[in-house]
Write a protein that holds these residues in place. Structure first.
Motif, PDB file in Angstrom:
ATOM      1  N   LYS A  74       0.834  -1.208   0.000  1.00 15.08           N
ATOM      2  CA  LYS A  74       0.000   0.000   0.000  1.00 15.08           C
ATOM      3  C   LYS A  74       0.867   1.257   0.000  1.00 15.08           C
ATOM      4  O   LYS A  74       0.586   2.217  -0.709  1.00 15.08           O
ATOM      5  CB  LYS A  74      -0.930   0.019   1.210  1.00 15.08           C
ATOM      6  N   LYS A  75       1.911   1.240   0.813  1.00 15.32           N
ATOM      7  CA  LYS A  75       2.809   2.400   0.888  1.00 15.32           C
ATOM      8  C   LYS A  75       3.473   2.658  -0.463  1.00 15.32           C
ATOM      9  O   LYS A  75       3.547   3.795  -0.920  1.00 15.32           O
ATOM     10  CB  LYS A  75       3.851   2.161   1.968  1.00 15.32           C
ATOM     11  N   ILE A  76       3.936   1.585  -1.112  1.00 18.71           N
ATOM     12  CA  ILE A  76       4.536   1.722  -2.437  1.00 18.71           C
ATOM     13  C   ILE A  76       3.514   2.271  -3.424  1.00 18.71           C
ATOM     14  O   ILE A  76       3.816   3.160  -4.225  1.00 18.71           O
ATOM     15  CB  ILE A  76       5.093   0.361  -2.926  1.00 18.71           C
ATOM     16  N   PHE A  77       2.302   1.756  -3.361  1.00 14.80           N
ATOM     17  CA  PHE A  77       1.240   2.205  -4.255  1.00 14.80           C
ATOM     18  C   PHE A  77       0.922   3.686  -4.035  1.00 14.80           C
ATOM     19  O   PHE A  77       0.761   4.450  -4.994  1.00 14.80           O
ATOM     20  CB  PHE A  77      -0.021   1.352  -4.053  1.00 14.80           C
ATOM     21  N   TYR A  78       0.844   4.127  -2.779  1.00 18.33           N
ATOM     22  CA  TYR A  78       0.571   5.535  -2.490  1.00 18.33           C
ATOM     23  C   TYR A  78       1.684   6.446  -3.006  1.00 18.33           C
ATOM     24  O   TYR A  78       1.426   7.507  -3.576  1.00 18.33           O
ATOM     25  CB  TYR A  78       0.380   5.764  -0.993  1.00 18.33           C
ATOM     26  N   ILE A  79       2.908   6.033  -2.818  1.00 18.45           N
ATOM     27  CA  ILE A  79       4.036   6.832  -3.315  1.00 18.45           C
ATOM     28  C   ILE A  79       4.009   6.880  -4.835  1.00 18.45           C
ATOM     29  O   ILE A  79       4.237   7.935  -5.441  1.00 18.45           O
ATOM     30  CB  ILE A  79       5.375   6.271  -2.795  1.00 18.45           C
TER      31      ILE A  79
ATOM     32  N   SER B  74       6.560   5.702 -16.150  1.00 18.88           N
ATOM     33  CA  SER B  74       8.017   5.495 -16.083  1.00 18.88           C
ATOM     34  C   SER B  74       8.673   6.462 -15.106  1.00 18.88           C
ATOM     35  O   SER B  74       9.550   6.073 -14.325  1.00 18.88           O
ATOM     36  CB  SER B  74       8.642   5.669 -17.466  1.00 18.88           C
ATOM     37  N   ILE B  75       8.239   7.709 -15.137  1.00 18.92           N
ATOM     38  CA  ILE B  75       8.809   8.701 -14.221  1.00 18.92           C
ATOM     39  C   ILE B  75       8.489   8.330 -12.777  1.00 18.92           C
ATOM     40  O   ILE B  75       9.367   8.383 -11.903  1.00 18.92           O
ATOM     41  CB  ILE B  75       8.292  10.114 -14.568  1.00 18.92           C
ATOM     42  N   ALA B  76       7.241   7.947 -12.513  1.00 17.23           N
ATOM     43  CA  ALA B  76       6.860   7.556 -11.150  1.00 17.23           C
ATOM     44  C   ALA B  76       7.635   6.316 -10.708  1.00 17.23           C
ATOM     45  O   ALA B  76       8.035   6.202  -9.539  1.00 17.23           O
ATOM     46  CB  ALA B  76       5.356   7.306 -11.086  1.00 17.23           C
ATOM     47  N   SER B  77       7.888   5.407 -11.628  1.00 11.18           N
ATOM     48  CA  SER B  77       8.661   4.207 -11.299  1.00 11.18           C
ATOM     49  C   SER B  77      10.113   4.555 -10.992  1.00 11.18           C
ATOM     50  O   SER B  77      10.728   3.961 -10.099  1.00 11.18           O
ATOM     51  CB  SER B  77       8.607   3.206 -12.449  1.00 11.18           C
TER      52      SER B  77
ATOM     53  N   LEU C 259      10.346   5.772  -7.530  1.00 10.68           N
ATOM     54  CA  LEU C 259      10.350   4.631  -6.612  1.00 10.68           C
ATOM     55  C   LEU C 259      11.715   3.942  -6.574  1.00 10.68           C
ATOM     56  O   LEU C 259      12.167   3.512  -5.512  1.00 10.68           O
ATOM     57  CB  LEU C 259       9.278   3.625  -7.011  1.00 10.68           C
ATOM     58  N   VAL C 260      12.362   3.830  -7.723  1.00 15.36           N
ATOM     59  CA  VAL C 260      13.699   3.229  -7.757  1.00 15.36           C
ATOM     60  C   VAL C 260      14.664   4.046  -6.898  1.00 15.36           C
ATOM     61  O   VAL C 260      15.449   3.476  -6.126  1.00 15.36           O
ATOM     62  CB  VAL C 260      14.220   3.094  -9.209  1.00 15.36           C
ATOM     63  N   LEU C 261      14.603   5.359  -7.004  1.00 18.95           N
ATOM     64  CA  LEU C 261      15.483   6.208  -6.190  1.00 18.95           C
ATOM     65  C   LEU C 261      15.211   6.021  -4.697  1.00 18.95           C
ATOM     66  O   LEU C 261      16.146   5.962  -3.884  1.00 18.95           O
ATOM     67  CB  LEU C 261      15.312   7.672  -6.586  1.00 18.95           C
ATOM     68  N   ILE C 262      13.948   5.890  -4.339  1.00 13.35           N
ATOM     69  CA  ILE C 262      13.593   5.659  -2.935  1.00 13.35           C
ATOM     70  C   ILE C 262      14.134   4.316  -2.467  1.00 13.35           C
ATOM     71  O   ILE C 262      14.716   4.212  -1.384  1.00 13.35           O
ATOM     72  CB  ILE C 262      12.063   5.753  -2.750  1.00 13.35           C
ATOM     73  N   PHE C 263      13.967   3.286  -3.300  1.00 13.77           N
ATOM     74  CA  PHE C 263      14.447   1.962  -2.911  1.00 13.77           C
ATOM     75  C   PHE C 263      15.967   1.894  -2.863  1.00 13.77           C
ATOM     76  O   PHE C 263      16.518   1.165  -2.030  1.00 13.77           O
ATOM     77  CB  PHE C 263      13.903   0.884  -3.844  1.00 13.77           C
ATOM     78  N   VAL C 264      16.643   2.633  -3.701  1.00 17.80           N
ATOM     79  CA  VAL C 264      18.112   2.667  -3.629  1.00 17.80           C
ATOM     80  C   VAL C 264      18.543   3.291  -2.303  1.00 17.80           C
ATOM     81  O   VAL C 264      19.467   2.799  -1.652  1.00 17.80           O
ATOM     82  CB  VAL C 264      18.709   3.426  -4.837  1.00 17.80           C
TER      83      VAL C 264
ATOM     84  N   ILE D 126      13.767  -5.333  -0.347  1.00 17.39           N
ATOM     85  CA  ILE D 126      14.094  -4.133  -1.127  1.00 17.39           C
ATOM     86  C   ILE D 126      14.710  -4.527  -2.464  1.00 17.39           C
ATOM     87  O   ILE D 126      14.396  -3.935  -3.500  1.00 17.39           O
ATOM     88  CB  ILE D 126      15.013  -3.201  -0.312  1.00 17.39           C
ATOM     89  N   GLN D 127      15.571  -5.529  -2.472  1.00 18.75           N
ATOM     90  CA  GLN D 127      16.177  -5.991  -3.727  1.00 18.75           C
ATOM     91  C   GLN D 127      15.120  -6.532  -4.677  1.00 18.75           C
ATOM     92  O   GLN D 127      15.145  -6.228  -5.877  1.00 18.75           O
ATOM     93  CB  GLN D 127      17.225  -7.067  -3.444  1.00 18.75           C
ATOM     94  N   TYR D 128      14.187  -7.322  -4.170  1.00 20.53           N
ATOM     95  CA  TYR D 128      13.111  -7.848  -5.015  1.00 20.53           C
ATOM     96  C   TYR D 128      12.251  -6.710  -5.568  1.00 20.53           C
ATOM     97  O   TYR D 128      11.859  -6.728  -6.738  1.00 20.53           O
ATOM     98  CB  TYR D 128      12.232  -8.833  -4.255  1.00 20.53           C
ATOM     99  N   SER D 129      11.966  -5.736  -4.741  1.00 20.33           N
ATOM    100  CA  SER D 129      11.183  -4.582  -5.190  1.00 20.33           C
ATOM    101  C   SER D 129      11.923  -3.827  -6.291  1.00 20.33           C
ATOM    102  O   SER D 129      11.310  -3.405  -7.278  1.00 20.33           O
ATOM    103  CB  SER D 129      10.889  -3.642  -4.018  1.00 20.33           C
ATOM    104  N   LEU D 130      13.225  -3.663  -6.115  1.00 22.16           N
ATOM    105  CA  LEU D 130      14.022  -2.992  -7.143  1.00 22.16           C
ATOM    106  C   LEU D 130      14.039  -3.773  -8.450  1.00 22.16           C
ATOM    107  O   LEU D 130      13.917  -3.190  -9.537  1.00 22.16           O
ATOM    108  CB  LEU D 130      15.458  -2.789  -6.650  1.00 22.16           C
ATOM    109  N   ILE D 131      14.177  -5.077  -8.366  1.00 24.53           N
ATOM    110  CA  ILE D 131      14.180  -5.907  -9.577  1.00 24.53           C
ATOM    111  C   ILE D 131      12.848  -5.788 -10.302  1.00 24.53           C
ATOM    112  O   ILE D 131      12.814  -5.608 -11.532  1.00 24.53           O
ATOM    113  CB  ILE D 131      14.496  -7.378  -9.219  1.00 24.53           C
ATOM    114  N   ILE D 132      11.759  -5.848  -9.567  1.00 29.18           N
ATOM    115  CA  ILE D 132      10.437  -5.718 -10.189  1.00 29.18           C
ATOM    116  C   ILE D 132      10.282  -4.351 -10.833  1.00 29.18           C
ATOM    117  O   ILE D 132       9.775  -4.235 -11.959  1.00 29.18           O
ATOM    118  CB  ILE D 132       9.334  -5.980  -9.146  1.00 29.18           C
TER     119      ILE D 132
END
Length: 165
Positions: A41-46, A76-79, A82-87, A143-149
């Motif tokens: 949910k948090k990822i979706f909201y962000i 793509s921009i929103a993704s 999210l990548v920057l947040i996960f890094v 976090i790694q799995y989220s980044l890969i996805i």
């Protein structure tokens, strides 16, 4: 969790267990410790927030005013956000796990110019490694799995965007 000064000369806020506790309770890093439903949910909201915020930017880039291209670009921009947040999450947690697994702790007493080294006792090393293995490692894997996805998603979005040209 604090170790007495006789056993550990490292300042309180630089002790690996205390760094772990402060990271776990910080508002940014704490959401990576949530259960799966709240985490998603948090990822979706962000993602939704980034999607709405960057919509004008996507509108200004796409010259053909194709609705599908605008949506793909904005996704793509929103993704990427999210990548920057996960890094950032990955870097914070990986720093902590390195400090927990290490037998030697580097610390600063009063500034950058007077660094010291403390060798952990067997008990504190065992405790730190157990916490690192069973508390922090699953967070890093998540976090790694989220980044890969997300990277796969961005690749597919870019492929679709360029196929529409």
């Amino acid at each position: 969790m604090c170790i007495s000064k006789k056993i550990c000369p490292v300042p309180f806020e630089q002790q690996p267990l205390n760094e772990y506790s402060s990271l776990r309770t910080s508002w940014f890093f704490a959401w990576s410790t949530l259960d799966n439903d709240k985490y998603i949910k948090k990822i979706f909201y962000i993602f939704c927030f980034s999607f709405v915020i960057f919509m004008p930017f996507a509108l200004s880039i796409v010259s053909s005013r194709s609705f599908l291209k605008i949506m793909i670009l904005d996704t793509s921009i929103a993704s990427i956000i999210l990548v920057l947040i996960f890094v950032r999450l990955y870097l914070g947690w990986s720093y902590i796990i390195k400090r927990l697994f290490s037998a030697i702790v580097f610390y600063e007493e009063s500034g950058w110019y007077d660094g010291q080294i403390w060798i952990k006792s067997v008990e504190s090393l065992t405790k730190d490694r157990l916490i690192g293995r069973y508390e922090v490692s699953p967070l890093i894997q998540r976090i790694q799995y989220s980044l890969i996805i997300l990277i796969i998603l961005i690749s597919l979005e870019n492929l679709l965007y360029y196929l529409l040209k």
